[in-house]
Scaffold this active site. Structure first.
Site, PDB file in Angstrom:
ATOM      1  N   ASP A   2       4.656  15.103  -3.596  1.00 15.44           N
ATOM      2  CA  ASP A   2       3.919  14.590  -2.445  1.00 15.44           C
ATOM      3  C   ASP A   2       2.534  15.194  -2.524  1.00 15.44           C
ATOM      4  OD1 ASP A   2       2.754  13.958  -0.028  1.00 15.44           O
ATOM      5  OD2 ASP A   2       4.486  14.533   1.189  1.00 15.44           O
ATOM      6  N   TYR A  32      -7.839   4.107   6.340  1.00 13.64           N
ATOM      7  CA  TYR A  32      -7.910   3.822   4.906  1.00 13.64           C
ATOM      8  C   TYR A  32      -9.373   3.748   4.455  1.00 13.64           C
ATOM      9  CZ  TYR A  32      -6.970   1.456   0.450  1.00 13.64           C
ATOM     10  OH  TYR A  32      -6.902   1.116  -0.881  1.00 13.64           O
ATOM     11  N   LYS A  71     -11.241   6.477   1.919  1.00  8.57           N
ATOM     12  CA  LYS A  71     -11.740   6.008   0.629  1.00  8.57           C
ATOM     13  C   LYS A  71     -13.231   6.282   0.476  1.00  8.57           C
ATOM     14  CE  LYS A  71      -7.959   4.560  -1.251  1.00  8.57           C
ATOM     15  NZ  LYS A  71      -7.432   5.216  -2.467  1.00  8.57           N
TER      16      LYS A  71
END
Length: 255
Positions: free
Chosen positions: A62, A160, A164
């Site tokens: 992970d 997200y 990014k």
């Protein structure tokens, strides 16, 4: 591909793009160490590398767990003796994570934090534990995975998009800070790539709308990204650093 023979590359994350990249790396004679939360995905990438002529091992990792990240890096060193490159490709894109990632007003903070932990802090953790080995070896290459979402100003997927974009800044930091140590750090920003995860999570209508706005006549394939990543990890890209390459069929055209 030239410039990959006997290199040891750590892949942080698995799935369609990682498996395609592993195939290119294996064909170049590289050895890979793949970590992912799904063991079968990591094993699929290793199998692709072996079938192409390389070697590799898989482990459950992970990327948001520093102890597990360190264990993967230690495994690479104990198995192959060194590390020459790192490909960060993990992302928090499970179906429930995609559904929970809404906008700045409505997003649940737990969903936001999980994206930060995986998509951004996870990349920092791999760099924290890989960079000393690259520096000790006289240099190496890092490739981080961004997205067109980092530039698009998307009305949804706020976590997200933000993570990014943050990876872009992290990429440039590493390139600037460790360049004199022989470390190159670049990023790839894929457009819509038709992985199995994409096909499961994105409605047909959405995919068609993206294609209509893309100059290229088709959606992306994992191999499109894998070829670019393999090049950046190879010695052929020895004078390329601090760059973000948009591999998206022309959707994003940046100076």
């Amino acid at each position: 591909m030239e410039g990959l023979h006997d290199k040891v590359i750590v892949l942080a994350g698995a799935g369609g793009i990682a498996t395609a990249t592993a195939r290119f790396l294996g064909a170049g004679g590289a050895r890979i160490v793949v970590g992912d939360v799904v063991d079968t995905s990591a094993e699929a990438a290793v199998q692709a590398a072996k079938e192409a002529g390389g070697d590799g091992i898989a482990t459950v990792t992970d990327i948001a767990d520093e102890n597990q990240v360190k264990q993967q890096i230690d495994l690479a060193i104990s198995t192959y003796g060194r590390i020459d490159g790192l490909f960060n490709v993990a992302a928090n894109i499970r179906a429930d994570a995609v559904a929970e990632d809404t906008d700045a007003v409505d997003i649940d903070l737990a969903a936001w934090q999980r994206s930060i932990d995986v998509n951004l802090t996870g990349y920092l953790l791999t760099l924290k534990h890989v960079l000393p080995h690259l520096i000790a070896a006289g240099g190496g290459s890092v490739v981080n995975t961004l997205s067109g979402a980092a530039y698009a100003g998307m009305p949804d997927k706020v976590a997200y998009s933000v993570t990014k974009a943050g990876i872009g800044a992290l990429t440039r930091h590493v390139a600037r800070r460790y360049g004199k140590d022989g470390v190159r750090c670049n990023g790839v920003a894929p457009g819509l790539v038709m992985t199995r995860q994409t096909e499961l999570n994105l409605p047909h209508e959405f995919r068609e709308a993206i294609l209509a706005a893309t100059p290229a006549p088709r959606h992306g394939r994992p191999e499109d990204i894998g070829a670019t990543v393999a090049f950046l990890l190879s010695d052929l890209a020895e004078w390329t650093t601090g760059q973000i390459l948009s591999v998206d069929g022309g959707t994003t055209m940046r100076a």
